[in-house]
Scaffold this active site. Structure first.
Site, PDB file in Angstrom:
ATOM      1  N   CYS A  18      18.291 -23.118 -32.010  1.00  0.00           N
ATOM      2  CA  CYS A  18      19.259 -23.592 -33.005  1.00  0.00           C
ATOM      3  C   CYS A  18      18.573 -24.132 -34.251  1.00  0.00           C
ATOM      4  O   CYS A  18      19.184 -24.230 -35.317  1.00  0.00           O
ATOM      5  CB  CYS A  18      20.144 -24.677 -32.404  1.00  0.00           C
ATOM      6  SG  CYS A  18      21.099 -24.154 -30.959  1.00  0.00           S
TER       7      CYS A  18
ATOM      8  N   SER B 171      10.630 -23.893 -23.763  1.00  0.00           N
ATOM      9  CA  SER B 171      11.386 -25.122 -24.083  1.00  0.00           C
ATOM     10  C   SER B 171      11.477 -25.377 -25.586  1.00  0.00           C
ATOM     11  O   SER B 171      11.028 -26.405 -26.087  1.00  0.00           O
ATOM     12  CB  SER B 171      10.735 -26.326 -23.387  1.00  0.00           C
ATOM     13  OG  SER B 171      10.720 -26.171 -22.005  1.00  0.00           O
TER      14      SER B 171
END
Length: 484
Positions: free
Chosen positions: A48, A44
């Site tokens: 980016c 998780s």
């Protein structure tokens, strides 16, 4: 647990963990056992954010992690880290797995049965088959593990230089600036070039395209190149990389292009984009599309397989503007896919209707955004269209801080249907693309867009927002085209 079904998830990032977490909210462990297989060290996390971590905007790798394996386990998920799926047996509904990593025991393979299988294998960076590409100092930045490896290498290089002539590498000790070469000028390439400049590197970006950011039309990409030039980044377009040279100790030293130019490099970052990671699925005979991603229905179920689901960067999505599937690797889609899969496996019902191809990025203070089709994409689809480009400002022209903004808009010939928007400008430019994304999703014409009731106040926008100025101009262009 004897009567419980088992959901096996391959991949512990956005899609995989969203699917597992949502399914757990809907079904107890007595009803549904959930096993997540992750071959890396993190779950998780935001890939980016890696360029901003390298640049120093983000302090630690942990800051990019939304939820750790331990946190997932406390929520009733069995998360097996450093575990790799090596084969699928679709007929017998099982997955072969083994420990991953260089120090893993290859004899530790085993089979794991499933009732529901979720493929969230993501995408892999394009790594060209070039001489020298495996030299030390050549890095991809797709995963947090890769980002960590790059950052450690940069920090070690900087530490050596700080030691001076006695400890520094030859060349660094002579006082020359460290050299970085970024191969590829897409989102990752542009963001990484800025990060490396901020770390003190002289950066050269090599790209085959006419302008950087081939997710924009070349005329808009030229604005990005201008901003990169202003940061001191050397951008070489039309550059065909043919080889990487290494020193006797195996470290990269140069990147060579087709014209024979050798660009010095202490570090090389590959920013050539990604491809769907579907090797496992292909070997099992699962269906893939033209751009290499798995094909699913609207519920994210793999076509032709009731008990197999897929989402994120390993699938193709329906482009609502083009009317066909294509591969678009974005975390926004990946998380939504996971929610849809989790709902359906958990006994609820959800669908993912498609996308319009919205993306936003930045280089220095220049914001870059696009949604819908580019000119070449519209042409490839056989669409007739008109284009307009306007230059406006982010705020009322008289208000302090007003900055220039370029908006390019494509509209379908005759119908005036909005086909795409590209925006390049300073603060306040990028997120304006969301207005266009909503208009595309709703199927609005450019004339209908001119009537949108957008917010106005001098600190935020001119009376006519730049997107609406472009829509007005596009409306006029469409009318002229019809008359012509």
């Amino acid at each position: 647990m004897a009567d419980a079904q088992r959901m096996v998830v391959i991949g512990g990032n956005a899609t995989g963990m969203a699917a597992a977490s949502h399914a757990r909210r809907l079904r107890t462990p007595d009803e549904l056992e959930i096993v997540v297989l992750e071959r890396g060290d993190f779950t998780s996390y935001s890939s980016c954010g890696i360029p901003y971590w390298v640049a120093g905007d983000v302090g630690r790798a942990e800051d990019l992690v939304v939820r750790t394996p331990e946190e997932h386990r406390r929520r009733g998920l069995e998360v097996r880290m450093r575990t790799e799926a090596t084969a699928l047996d679709v007929g017998r509904r099982r997955v072969r797995l083994r420990p991953s990593g260089a120090d893993a025991d290859p004899s530790g393979e085993a089979w794991l049965d499933y009732d529901h299988l979720v493929l969230a294998t993501g995408a892999r960076p394009v790594r060209p088959s070039l001489p020298g590409v495996d030299a030390a100092g050549v890095h991809g930045v797709q995963t947090l593990d890769e980002g960590r490896a790059l950052l450690h290498a940069l920090e070690a290089d900087e530490a050596e230089e700080a030691e001076g002539p006695q400890g520094g590498r030859a060349g660094h000790a002579s006082g020359r600036r460290r050299e970085a070469v970024v191969i590829g000028a897409g989102y990752i390439g542009v963001e990484m070039s800025e990060a490396l400049v901020r770390r003190g590197y002289a950066v050269t970006v090599l790209d085959q395209a006419e302008q950087p950011m081939n997710t924009l039309d070349p005329d808009m990409g030229a604005l990005v190149r201008e901003a990169m030039d202003g940061m001191g980044i050397t951008t070489v377009t039309g550059a065909d990389v043919t080889a990487l040279r290494a020193s006797a100790d195996g470290r990269v030293t140069h990147v060579v292009t087709g014209d024979g130019t050798a660009y010095p490099a202490d570090v090389v970052v590959l920013g050539l984009g990604v491809r769907p990671e579907t090797a496992l699925a292909r070997a099992a005979g699962l269906p893939v599309g033209d751009s290499g991603g798995l094909l699913t229905d609207l519920t994210q179920r793999v076509r032709g397989h009731r008990d197999i689901w897929a989402g994120g960067d390993c699938v193709e999505v329906l482009d609502l503007v083009a009317g066909r599937t294509r591969h678009i690797a974005l975390g926004t889609h990946a998380n939504k896919h996971g929610q849809v899969i989790g709902a359906n496996v958990g006994g609820d019902y959800a669908t993912f209707p498609g996308v319009v191809g919205t993306a936003v990025s930045k280089v220095c203070d220049l914001e870059i955004a696009r949604t819908g089709l580019l000119e070449r994409q519209a042409s490839d689809l056989g669409l007739r269209y008109v284009t307009v480009t306007v230059e406006s400002t982010s705020r009322a022209g008289y208000f302090p801080g007003a900055a220039p903004m370029h908006v390019k808009m494509l509209a379908e010939h005759r119908t005036g249907r909005l086909l795409g928007v590209q925006i390049v400008g300073r603060e306040g430019a990028g997120k304006r693309v969301d207005v266009a994304a909503v208009a595309l999703t709703a199927g609005l014409t450019v004339e209908q867009m001119t009537a949108l009731d957008l917010g106005y106040a001098p600190p935020f926008s001119p009376v006519w927002d730049p997107v609406l100025v472009a829509a007005r101009k596009a409306t006029t262009a469409v009318r002229r085209a019809v008359r012509g």
